[in-house]
Design an enzyme around this catalytic site. Structure first.
Site, mmCIF file in Angstrom:
data_model
loop_
_atom_site.group_PDB
_atom_site.id
_atom_site.type_symbol
_atom_site.label_atom_id
_atom_site.label_comp_id
_atom_site.label_asym_id
_atom_site.label_seq_id
_atom_site.Cartn_x
_atom_site.Cartn_y
_atom_site.Cartn_z
ATOM 1 N N ASN A 23 8.227 4.989 -5.482
ATOM 2 C CA ASN A 23 6.887 5.010 -4.828
ATOM 3 C C ASN A 23 6.023 6.187 -5.393
ATOM 4 O O ASN A 23 4.701 6.170 -5.174
ATOM 5 C CB ASN A 23 6.747 4.867 -3.231
ATOM 6 C CG ASN A 23 7.198 3.624 -2.877
ATOM 7 O OD1 ASN A 23 7.485 2.670 -3.775
ATOM 8 N ND2 ASN A 23 7.359 3.501 -1.626
ATOM 9 N N VAL A 167 -1.962 3.465 1.828
ATOM 10 C CA VAL A 167 -1.197 4.323 0.462
ATOM 11 C C VAL A 167 -1.794 3.820 -0.724
ATOM 12 O O VAL A 167 -2.339 4.430 -1.450
ATOM 13 C CB VAL A 167 0.539 4.250 0.454
ATOM 14 C CG1 VAL A 167 0.772 4.985 -0.795
ATOM 15 C CG2 VAL A 167 0.799 4.983 1.882
ATOM 16 N N ASP A 308 9.289 2.304 5.947
ATOM 17 C CA ASP A 308 10.414 2.161 4.937
ATOM 18 C C ASP A 308 11.740 2.575 5.460
ATOM 19 O O ASP A 308 12.827 2.140 4.781
ATOM 20 C CB ASP A 308 9.909 2.554 3.695
ATOM 21 C CG ASP A 308 8.855 2.182 3.012
ATOM 22 O OD1 ASP A 308 8.274 2.510 2.062
ATOM 23 O OD2 ASP A 308 8.358 1.130 3.473
HETATM 24 C C1 EPZ Z 1 3.355 1.567 0.044
HETATM 25 O O1 EPZ Z 1 2.731 0.251 0.122
HETATM 26 C C2 EPZ Z 1 4.520 1.420 -0.425
HETATM 27 N N1 EPZ Z 1 4.637 0.813 -1.708
HETATM 28 C C3 EPZ Z 1 5.349 0.513 0.555
HETATM 29 O O2 EPZ Z 1 6.646 0.744 0.286
HETATM 30 C C4 EPZ Z 1 5.449 1.215 2.084
HETATM 31 O O3 EPZ Z 1 5.928 0.593 3.012
HETATM 32 C C5 EPZ Z 1 3.641 1.534 2.336
HETATM 33 O O4 EPZ Z 1 2.954 2.078 1.307
HETATM 34 C C6 EPZ Z 1 3.393 2.179 3.851
HETATM 35 O O5 EPZ Z 1 4.124 3.181 3.542
HETATM 36 C C7 EPZ Z 1 4.434 1.679 -2.743
HETATM 37 O O6 EPZ Z 1 4.129 2.803 -2.501
HETATM 38 C C8 EPZ Z 1 4.779 1.095 -4.132
HETATM 39 P P1 EPZ Z 1 -0.337 0.491 2.463
HETATM 40 P P2 EPZ Z 1 1.178 -0.057 0.369
HETATM 41 O O7 EPZ Z 1 -1.507 0.188 1.762
HETATM 42 O O8 EPZ Z 1 0.210 0.793 -0.523
HETATM 43 C C9 EPZ Z 1 -2.492 -3.050 5.176
HETATM 44 C C10 EPZ Z 1 9.036 0.023 -0.194
HETATM 45 O O9 EPZ Z 1 9.705 -0.584 0.592
HETATM 46 N N2 EPZ Z 1 -3.482 -3.091 4.067
HETATM 47 O O10 EPZ Z 1 -0.173 1.777 3.136
HETATM 48 O O11 EPZ Z 1 1.055 -1.620 -0.056
HETATM 49 C C11 EPZ Z 1 -1.306 -3.554 4.781
HETATM 50 O O12 EPZ Z 1 -0.986 -4.885 4.831
HETATM 51 C C12 EPZ Z 1 7.356 -0.438 0.100
HETATM 52 O O13 EPZ Z 1 8.990 0.814 -1.075
HETATM 53 C C13 EPZ Z 1 -4.578 -3.647 4.332
HETATM 54 O O14 EPZ Z 1 -5.005 -4.200 5.206
HETATM 55 O O15 EPZ Z 1 1.094 0.090 1.820
HETATM 56 C C14 EPZ Z 1 -0.010 -2.466 5.660
HETATM 57 O O16 EPZ Z 1 -0.385 -3.608 6.995
HETATM 58 C C15 EPZ Z 1 7.233 -1.587 1.004
HETATM 59 N N3 EPZ Z 1 -5.638 -3.542 3.368
HETATM 60 C C16 EPZ Z 1 -1.098 -1.332 6.000
HETATM 61 O O17 EPZ Z 1 -2.186 -1.590 5.526
HETATM 62 C C17 EPZ Z 1 -5.445 -3.110 2.081
HETATM 63 O O18 EPZ Z 1 -6.234 -3.094 0.965
HETATM 64 C C18 EPZ Z 1 -0.357 -0.202 5.046
HETATM 65 O O19 EPZ Z 1 -0.366 -0.767 3.666
HETATM 66 C C19 EPZ Z 1 -4.231 -2.345 1.919
HETATM 67 C C20 EPZ Z 1 -3.173 -2.215 2.882
#
Ligand code: EPZ
Length: 419
Positions: A23, A167, A308
């Site tokens: 990540n 993130v 995670d």
């Molecule tokens: C990152 O995903 C990580 N992936 C995820 O790891 C991790 O679980 C997650 O951050 C939370 O820490 C990478 O870094 C490649 P978010 P990301 O945007 O960026 C919602 C693993 O197992 N959201 O922080 O996709 C989303 O649905 C993976 O290594 C929106 O609503 O996570 C979630 O409920 C899984 N709109 C929450 O926010 C958006 O535009 C947090 O998602 C973006 C996200």
């Protein structure tokens, strides 16, 4: 389809080496699109998602050279035309593909990026990514499963307050703003260590970025880029996973080249559960931990307890005395591992985003199925403590984010084979 066979109850001891962070690598690979000079990345984790992102960069037109034996990747421009497209066939298995949207629109003023499909843990929307890019001046159109973005006069810095913490959206915004005219101030940012690693990379490339307290990041865009060489930080989620494996079946397991303070929250939770864990500067040692205590955990953005590690800690809770609970606050559907753990004898009940785990329960081996990256590794942990044999199907999920998992566990005495 490959499977993993695990013969449970083997006591583990020895040393586990932690790979570079998936990540941290993915956003840095996306950001390397901005660099006109050469990018050299060390300690690259050789996992499926990283290979997919490298395939995407090559498709876009960058020259990539992976020295597998040394976990080093070199990226440079070649005089080939840049294709500002991230096709569905590449992005569909890796949601982080959307991270190329920011750099492509910032540098080449247009991009066509496939919407990331949903996945087992949730719909994975990208509205926050698009919200930030629109504020920077991008015109966005969603059509036929693709995001069409354009900014014919380039992006212009501005103030952006994220309605909720993301993130990926924070990363996309930082990368895009680093090549926007003028200053951008981001509010309500995610502050995962992987984002700090991305900022270190962009500053080496010549961008001026500073992290202020209260989740605020200031970026002064620049167009001159310099050669960058960077070592990818260690994978804190892989480390957390193996700390839990050590707590479950370890006699004495050491971890070196890590930074304990980065996983302070996790270490505190494990200690509160009675895990014998010792950490000093760059090393952590876990000793045999007998009477595991229950815990109440809520997943939160960093520095809170990471979503995670939620599936993994649930296995440790099944060994704890009494009722434990986990409140999953980040993803809407991240209990897919629960039915599989229950088939192995775990006593877990879920209501909305709260899971309650009663322990200690004896787990027995079964044939189970992985559904996402972290759920699959939680089944590996369950297999390590279960009586007799566990067979885990669909382990391609595992290969997306864990480098040499069987080898690392085998060297500590686990009976685990891939067939
Ligand atoms: C990152 O995903 C990580 N992936 C995820 O790891 C991790 O679980 C997650 O951050 C939370 O820490 C990478 O870094 C490649 P978010 P990301 O945007 O960026 C919602 C693993 O197992 N959201 O922080 O996709 C989303 O649905 C993976 O290594 C929106 O609503 O996570 C979630 O409920 C899984 N709109 C929450 O926010 C958006 O535009 C947090 O998602 C973006 C996200």
């Amino acid at each position: 389809m490959q499977k993993l066979l695990i013969k449970g109850k083997k006591v583990l001891s020895g040393t586990i080496s932690i790979s570079g962070s998936k990540n941290a690598t993915l956003p840095i690979l996306a950001a390397s699109i901005l660099n006109d000079k050469k990018t050299t990345l060390k300690n690259i984790p050789l996992v499926k998602d990283v290979f997919t992102m490298i395939e995407l960069l090559s498709f876009i037109g960058l020259k990539t050279k992976l020295h597998k034996g040394k976990n080093i990747l070199e990226i440079s421009k070649k005089n080939k035309k840049i294709i500002t497209v991230a096709p569905y066939r590449i992005v569909k298995t890796m949601r982080a593909g959307v991270l190329v949207l920011g750099p492509l629109i910032a540098k080449y003023k247009k991009a066509k990026v496939s919407l990331p499909g949903g996945c087992a843990i949730g719909t994975r929307p990208v509205d926050l990514h698009l919200f930030a890019l629109k504020k920077l001046g991008a015109k966005i159109l969603i059509k036929e499963g693709y995001i069409y973005a354009s900014a014919k006069d380039g992006l212009v810095g501005c103030k952006i307050k994220f309605p909720s913490i993301s993130v990926g959206a924070t990363e996309n915004a930082i990368i895009a703003a680093s090549q926007a005219k003028g200053k951008t101030i981001l509010y309500n940012c995610a502050l995962e260590p992987e984002i700090e690693n991305l900022i270190v990379f962009l500053k080496k490339m010549g961008c001026k970025i500073s992290i202020k307290k209260g989740r605020k990041i200031i970026i002064n865009g620049t167009f001159k880029t310099s050669q960058v060489s960077q070592k990818i930080m260690f994978d804190r989620i892989e480390l957390g996973t193996y700390l839990i494996a050590a707590a479950l079946m370890g006699k004495k397991i050491s971890f070196s080249n890590v930074i304990p303070k980065i996983i302070n929250t996790e270490i505190k939770v494990l200690k509160s559960m009675g895990v014998k864990i010792k950490s000093q500067n760059k090393k952590i040692i876990v000793y045999k931990s007998l009477d595991i205590k229950s815990a109440k955990i809520k997943t939160k953005p960093y520095p809170g307890f990471p979503t995670d590690l939620q599936a993994q800690i649930m296995v440790l809770m099944s060994k704890a005395k009494g009722y434990s609970s986990i409140e999953e606050n980040i993803f809407e559907n991240r209990f897919m591992h629960v039915p599989e753990l229950k088939r192995m004898g775990a006593k877990i009940s879920t209501k909305n985003n709260i899971a309650q785990i009663l322990g200690p329960t004896k787990l027995s081996g079964a044939e189970v199925m992985a559904t996402d990256l972290r759920a699959s590794v939680c089944l590996v942990l369950a297999g390590l403590i279960a009586d007799n044999r566990t067979v885990i199907n669909r382990i391609y999920h595992l290969d997306r984010g864990y480098e040499n998992l069987e080898k690392k566990l085998k060297t500590c005495g686990a009976k685990i084979t891939r067939i």
